[in-house]
Design a protein around this motif. Sequence first.
Motif, short mmCIF file in Angstrom:
data_model
loop_
_atom_site.label_atom_id
_atom_site.label_comp_id
_atom_site.label_asym_id
_atom_site.label_seq_id
_atom_site.Cartn_x
_atom_site.Cartn_y
_atom_site.Cartn_z
N ILE A 1 36.97 21.56 29.69
CA ILE A 1 37.74 21.67 30.92
C ILE A 1 36.76 21.81 32.08
CG2 ILE A 1 39.35 23.10 32.24
CD1 ILE A 1 40.79 23.76 29.70
N ALA A 2 36.65 20.78 32.90
CA ALA A 2 35.79 20.84 34.08
C ALA A 2 36.65 20.48 35.28
CB ALA A 2 34.62 19.86 33.92
N LEU A 3 37.12 21.50 35.97
CA LEU A 3 37.94 21.29 37.16
C LEU A 3 37.28 22.02 38.33
CD1 LEU A 3 41.47 22.00 35.61
CD2 LEU A 3 40.63 19.78 36.39
N GLU A 4 37.46 21.45 39.52
CA GLU A 4 37.00 22.16 40.70
C GLU A 4 37.96 23.32 40.93
OE1 GLU A 4 34.36 21.86 42.32
OE2 GLU A 4 33.60 19.98 41.49
N PRO A 5 37.49 24.57 40.85
CA PRO A 5 38.41 25.71 40.84
C PRO A 5 39.26 25.85 42.10
CG PRO A 5 36.11 26.42 40.91
CD PRO A 5 36.09 24.96 40.63
N LYS B 1 45.83 23.66 32.74
CA LYS B 1 44.54 23.00 33.04
C LYS B 1 44.37 21.76 32.17
CE LYS B 1 41.98 26.98 34.75
NZ LYS B 1 41.10 28.08 34.37
N LYS C 1 42.16 26.82 39.63
CA LYS C 1 41.71 28.06 38.99
C LYS C 1 42.85 29.04 38.72
CE LYS C 1 39.81 31.45 41.04
NZ LYS C 1 38.72 32.27 41.56
P1 ADP Z 1 38.70 31.95 36.13
O1 ADP Z 1 39.40 32.78 37.14
O2 ADP Z 1 39.61 31.47 35.04
O3 ADP Z 1 37.42 32.53 35.65
P2 ADP Z 1 37.04 29.94 37.41
O4 ADP Z 1 37.11 29.83 38.88
O5 ADP Z 1 35.87 30.56 36.81
O6 ADP Z 1 38.40 30.61 36.94
O7 ADP Z 1 37.19 28.48 36.79
C1 ADP Z 1 38.41 27.82 36.71
C2 ADP Z 1 38.17 26.53 35.97
O8 ADP Z 1 37.33 25.70 36.73
C3 ADP Z 1 37.47 26.75 34.65
O9 ADP Z 1 38.09 25.92 33.68
C4 ADP Z 1 36.05 26.36 34.87
O10 ADP Z 1 35.51 25.71 33.73
C5 ADP Z 1 36.16 25.38 36.02
N1 ADP Z 1 35.04 25.52 36.94
C6 ADP Z 1 34.51 26.67 37.41
N2 ADP Z 1 33.52 26.42 38.26
C7 ADP Z 1 33.41 25.08 38.34
C8 ADP Z 1 32.57 24.19 39.07
N3 ADP Z 1 31.61 24.61 39.89
N4 ADP Z 1 32.75 22.87 38.89
C9 ADP Z 1 33.69 22.42 38.06
N5 ADP Z 1 34.52 23.20 37.36
C10 ADP Z 1 34.38 24.52 37.49
#
Ligand code: ADP
Length: 228
Positions: free
Chosen positions: A86-90, A139, A132
Amino acid sequence: APIIQIDHLSKRYAGGTTALDDVSLSIEAGEILALLGPNGAGKTTLISIICGLVTPTQGTVRVGGHDIATDWRAARRMIGLVPQEIALEPFETVANSVRFTRGLYGAPPDEPHIEQVLRSLALWDKRDAPTKTLSGGMKRRVLIAKALSHKPQVLFLDEPTAGVDVQLRREMWQVVRELRASGVTIILTTHYLEEAEEMADRIGVIDRGKLLLVRPKDQLMGEFGRKQ
Ligand code: ADP
Ligand code: ADP
């Protein structure tokens, strides 16, 4: 003609690992094919080659008749990939995340299609939510929505239920069944026999880089049954 035609595909990584060894396979439009095999079998390598992320050492792949080696742009427009991670822009909203992926494929804006995809994945109410804030299941559905953003004919799902609990696994199975109704061809990888049985029309068993057999699901179950 098959929508995907794979002939004598091999991949040897730098370092010497033979991840694929002379794999040939035809995939028909509209079917759900599961690639079933243990970790390290070569499943991700196979779909990464078809999706243009890894270059094969030998062999050819045609998508909709387009050779990925010589006609990659045309092939890629037909393909959507749901990655394992799962790689999303949070901080990006759900709808913008899907629009962004559509743009990456060079497709012009199409808000009715974005809406249809989000509705079909039960994400419409979350369209303005930052990714996020979503649950793990949502997700995963956003990743599918992104992969469908440019109306691909073929959708790849790499280990769609790796590391998820039983409830979410069943939710993903249901999502895939619903996708089939839209006519998209689906290729998924899994190391769960139960998952292949639940979702697929045909199952290809892959181990140590070799495609051992490809059978309609019911036939495969019969063969396993006889051996036991
Ligand atoms: P959480 O509150 O669940 O810890 P995060 O903000 O850490 O939420 O991340 C939410 C989702 O976005 C996660 O699935 C994470 O893998 C992804 N993610 C976090 N940072 C990045 C980033 N810089 N680029 C892409 N995806 C990200
Ligand atoms: P699966 O998806 O079935 O778990 P993979 O295609 O990921 O299998 O891996 C097949 C084999 O290729 C494994 O032995 C793995 O360690 C190796 N492999 C995968 N990616 C790389 C890489 N980038 N470089 C070297 N070896 C790799």
